[in-house]
Design a protein around this motif. Structure first.
Motif, PDB file in Angstrom:
ATOM      1  N   LYS A 174       0.839  -1.207   0.000  1.00 24.44           N
ATOM      2  CA  LYS A 174       0.000   0.000   0.000  1.00 24.44           C
ATOM      3  C   LYS A 174       0.871   1.253   0.000  1.00 24.44           C
ATOM      4  CE  LYS A 174      -4.133   1.808   0.517  1.00 24.44           C
ATOM      5  NZ  LYS A 174      -5.036   1.835  -0.586  1.00 24.44           N
ATOM      6  N   GLU A 175       0.419   2.257  -0.720  1.00 25.33           N
ATOM      7  CA  GLU A 175       1.124   3.532  -0.775  1.00 25.33           C
ATOM      8  C   GLU A 175       0.828   4.330   0.501  1.00 25.33           C
ATOM      9  OE1 GLU A 175       3.308   4.755  -2.988  1.00 25.33           O
ATOM     10  OE2 GLU A 175       3.213   2.875  -4.095  1.00 25.33           O
ATOM     11  N   LEU A 176       1.641   4.116   1.505  1.00 23.41           N
ATOM     12  CA  LEU A 176       1.511   4.823   2.771  1.00 23.41           C
ATOM     13  C   LEU A 176       2.801   5.578   3.063  1.00 23.41           C
ATOM     14  CD1 LEU A 176      -0.031   1.968   4.953  1.00 23.41           C
ATOM     15  CD2 LEU A 176      -1.246   3.888   3.951  1.00 23.41           C
ATOM     16  N   ASP A 177       2.713   6.523   3.969  1.00 23.52           N
ATOM     17  CA  ASP A 177       3.892   7.225   4.427  1.00 23.52           C
ATOM     18  C   ASP A 177       4.838   6.202   5.056  1.00 23.52           C
ATOM     19  OD1 ASP A 177       5.413   9.582   5.111  1.00 23.52           O
ATOM     20  OD2 ASP A 177       4.765   9.246   7.186  1.00 23.52           O
ATOM     21  N   PRO A 178       6.133   6.267   4.755  1.00 15.90           N
ATOM     22  CA  PRO A 178       7.069   5.291   5.316  1.00 15.90           C
ATOM     23  C   PRO A 178       7.047   5.232   6.847  1.00 15.90           C
ATOM     24  CG  PRO A 178       8.130   6.521   3.565  1.00 15.90           C
ATOM     25  CD  PRO A 178       6.798   7.160   3.793  1.00 15.90           C
ATOM     26  N   LEU A 179       6.870   6.365   7.495  1.00 16.99           N
ATOM     27  CA  LEU A 179       6.804   6.360   8.950  1.00 16.99           C
ATOM     28  C   LEU A 179       5.581   5.594   9.435  1.00 16.99           C
ATOM     29  CD1 LEU A 179       8.001   7.309  11.600  1.00 16.99           C
ATOM     30  CD2 LEU A 179       6.654   9.403  11.380  1.00 16.99           C
ATOM     31  N   LEU A 180       4.461   5.736   8.760  1.00 16.64           N
ATOM     32  CA  LEU A 180       3.255   5.002   9.125  1.00 16.64           C
ATOM     33  C   LEU A 180       3.463   3.497   8.926  1.00 16.64           C
ATOM     34  CD1 LEU A 180       0.345   5.155  10.087  1.00 16.64           C
ATOM     35  CD2 LEU A 180      -0.348   5.435   7.708  1.00 16.64           C
ATOM     36  N   LYS A 181       4.136   3.117   7.857  1.00 11.01           N
ATOM     37  CA  LYS A 181       4.441   1.702   7.629  1.00 11.01           C
ATOM     38  C   LYS A 181       5.268   1.142   8.777  1.00 11.01           C
ATOM     39  CE  LYS A 181       4.396   1.504   2.602  1.00 11.01           C
ATOM     40  NZ  LYS A 181       5.140   1.150   1.395  1.00 11.01           N
ATOM     41  N   ILE A 182       6.285   1.889   9.188  1.00  7.47           N
ATOM     42  CA  ILE A 182       7.144   1.446  10.284  1.00  7.47           C
ATOM     43  C   ILE A 182       6.339   1.317  11.574  1.00  7.47           C
ATOM     44  CG2 ILE A 182       9.078   2.145  11.754  1.00  7.47           C
ATOM     45  CD1 ILE A 182      10.359   3.337   9.199  1.00  7.47           C
ATOM     46  N   ILE A 183       5.485   2.273  11.832  1.00  3.98           N
ATOM     47  CA  ILE A 183       4.674   2.237  13.056  1.00  3.98           C
ATOM     48  C   ILE A 183       3.744   1.022  13.047  1.00  3.98           C
ATOM     49  CG2 ILE A 183       2.806   3.407  14.291  1.00  3.98           C
ATOM     50  CD1 ILE A 183       4.191   6.051  13.540  1.00  3.98           C
ATOM     51  N   ILE A 184       3.098   0.757  11.932  1.00  2.80           N
ATOM     52  CA  ILE A 184       2.180  -0.383  11.853  1.00  2.80           C
ATOM     53  C   ILE A 184       2.934  -1.695  12.028  1.00  2.80           C
ATOM     54  CG2 ILE A 184       0.636  -1.670  10.315  1.00  2.80           C
ATOM     55  CD1 ILE A 184      -0.191   1.065   9.146  1.00  2.80           C
ATOM     56  N   LEU A 185       4.064  -1.843  11.352  1.00  7.95           N
ATOM     57  CA  LEU A 185       4.833  -3.086  11.448  1.00  7.95           C
ATOM     58  C   LEU A 185       5.427  -3.283  12.842  1.00  7.95           C
ATOM     59  CD1 LEU A 185       6.553  -3.118   7.949  1.00  7.95           C
ATOM     60  CD2 LEU A 185       4.571  -4.455   8.718  1.00  7.95           C
ATOM     61  N   LEU A 186       5.912  -2.215  13.452  1.00  6.88           N
ATOM     62  CA  LEU A 186       6.440  -2.338  14.814  1.00  6.88           C
ATOM     63  C   LEU A 186       5.335  -2.661  15.817  1.00  6.88           C
ATOM     64  CD1 LEU A 186       9.144   0.471  15.009  1.00  6.88           C
ATOM     65  CD2 LEU A 186       9.480  -2.001  14.893  1.00  6.88           C
ATOM     66  N   THR A 187       4.160  -2.120  15.596  1.00  9.40           N
ATOM     67  CA  THR A 187       3.021  -2.444  16.464  1.00  9.40           C
ATOM     68  C   THR A 187       2.662  -3.915  16.339  1.00  9.40           C
ATOM     69  OG1 THR A 187       2.186  -0.193  16.246  1.00  9.40           O
ATOM     70  CG2 THR A 187       0.636  -1.857  17.014  1.00  9.40           C
ATOM     71  N   TYR A 188       2.680  -4.424  15.139  1.00  4.80           N
ATOM     72  CA  TYR A 188       2.398  -5.845  14.931  1.00  4.80           C
ATOM     73  C   TYR A 188       3.462  -6.713  15.616  1.00  4.80           C
ATOM     74  CZ  TYR A 188       1.983 -10.355  12.703  1.00  4.80           C
ATOM     75  OH  TYR A 188       1.881 -11.702  12.479  1.00  4.80           O
ATOM     76  N   LEU A 189       4.725  -6.352  15.470  1.00  5.56           N
ATOM     77  CA  LEU A 189       5.785  -7.109  16.131  1.00  5.56           C
ATOM     78  C   LEU A 189       5.666  -7.043  17.643  1.00  5.56           C
ATOM     79  CD1 LEU A 189       8.867  -6.305  13.861  1.00  5.56           C
ATOM     80  CD2 LEU A 189       7.580  -8.442  14.012  1.00  5.56           C
ATOM     81  N   LEU A 190       5.277  -5.891  18.159  1.00  5.71           N
ATOM     82  CA  LEU A 190       5.061  -5.751  19.599  1.00  5.71           C
ATOM     83  C   LEU A 190       3.912  -6.643  20.057  1.00  5.71           C
ATOM     84  CD1 LEU A 190       5.958  -4.279  22.147  1.00  5.71           C
ATOM     85  CD2 LEU A 190       4.353  -2.473  21.578  1.00  5.71           C
ATOM     86  N   LEU A 191       2.891  -6.776  19.243  1.00  8.36           N
ATOM     87  CA  LEU A 191       1.784  -7.681  19.549  1.00  8.36           C
ATOM     88  C   LEU A 191       2.281  -9.120  19.665  1.00  8.36           C
ATOM     89  CD1 LEU A 191      -1.375  -8.189  19.656  1.00  8.36           C
ATOM     90  CD2 LEU A 191      -1.152  -8.611  17.209  1.00  8.36           C
ATOM     91  N   LEU A 192       3.131  -9.543  18.742  1.00 11.39           N
ATOM     92  CA  LEU A 192       3.682 -10.901  18.800  1.00 11.39           C
ATOM     93  C   LEU A 192       4.544 -11.096  20.039  1.00 11.39           C
ATOM     94  CD1 LEU A 192       4.671 -11.544  15.066  1.00 11.39           C
ATOM     95  CD2 LEU A 192       2.652 -12.368  16.293  1.00 11.39           C
ATOM     96  N   VAL A 193       5.360 -10.122  20.371  1.00 10.71           N
ATOM     97  CA  VAL A 193       6.200 -10.215  21.571  1.00 10.71           C
ATOM     98  C   VAL A 193       5.339 -10.310  22.818  1.00 10.71           C
ATOM     99  CG1 VAL A 193       7.847  -8.944  22.998  1.00 10.71           C
ATOM    100  CG2 VAL A 193       8.202  -9.099  20.534  1.00 10.71           C
ATOM    101  N   ALA A 194       4.300  -9.506  22.892  1.00 10.04           N
ATOM    102  CA  ALA A 194       3.407  -9.534  24.052  1.00 10.04           C
ATOM    103  C   ALA A 194       2.725 -10.899  24.170  1.00 10.04           C
ATOM    104  CB  ALA A 194       2.368  -8.426  23.943  1.00 10.04           C
ATOM    105  N   GLU A 195       2.368 -11.495  23.067  1.00  5.13           N
ATOM    106  CA  GLU A 195       1.735 -12.812  23.109  1.00  5.13           C
ATOM    107  C   GLU A 195       2.719 -13.878  23.576  1.00  5.13           C
ATOM    108  OE1 GLU A 195      -1.029 -15.380  23.378  1.00  5.13           O
ATOM    109  OE2 GLU A 195      -1.516 -13.370  22.703  1.00  5.13           O
ATOM    110  N   ILE A 196       3.968 -13.781  23.147  1.00  2.00           N
ATOM    111  CA  ILE A 196       4.982 -14.739  23.603  1.00  2.00           C
ATOM    112  C   ILE A 196       5.229 -14.579  25.100  1.00  2.00           C
ATOM    113  CG2 ILE A 196       7.439 -15.326  23.432  1.00  2.00           C
ATOM    114  CD1 ILE A 196       7.208 -14.794  20.415  1.00  2.00           C
TER     115      ILE A 196
END
Length: 75
Positions: free
Chosen positions: A40-62
């Motif tokens: 998706k054509e998103l702002d690079p900072l927004l992409k980083i924020i979304i992906l880091l949030t997803y990774l944080l979700l995985l870490v929290a689940e572990i």
């Protein structure tokens, strides 16, 4: 040798996490969200924020899975 043992422990922890239903569901969610965000054509900072949030979700689940296993072994 210690680095190798740490690696083996990490792999074993991922195997345990993959037995949890909620972790599997979050991985399945990531299969759709990560490519979508990257394509998706998103702002690079927004992409980083979304992906880091997803990774944080995985870490929290572990962490939650580890906490549950420790609590079950104490009880």
């Amino acid at each position: 040798m210690k680095l190798f043992n740490n690696f083996i422990n990490s792999i074993n922890g991922l195997k345990v996490a993959l037995r949890e239903h909620s972790f599997k569901a979050e991985i399945l969610l990531g299969i759709f969200i990560v490519p979508y965000v990257l394509i998706k054509e998103l702002d690079p900072l927004l992409k980083i924020i979304i992906l880091l949030t997803y990774l944080l979700l995985l870490v929290a689940e572990i962490v939650n899975t580890a906490r549950s296993i420790i609590a079950k072994s104490i009880i």
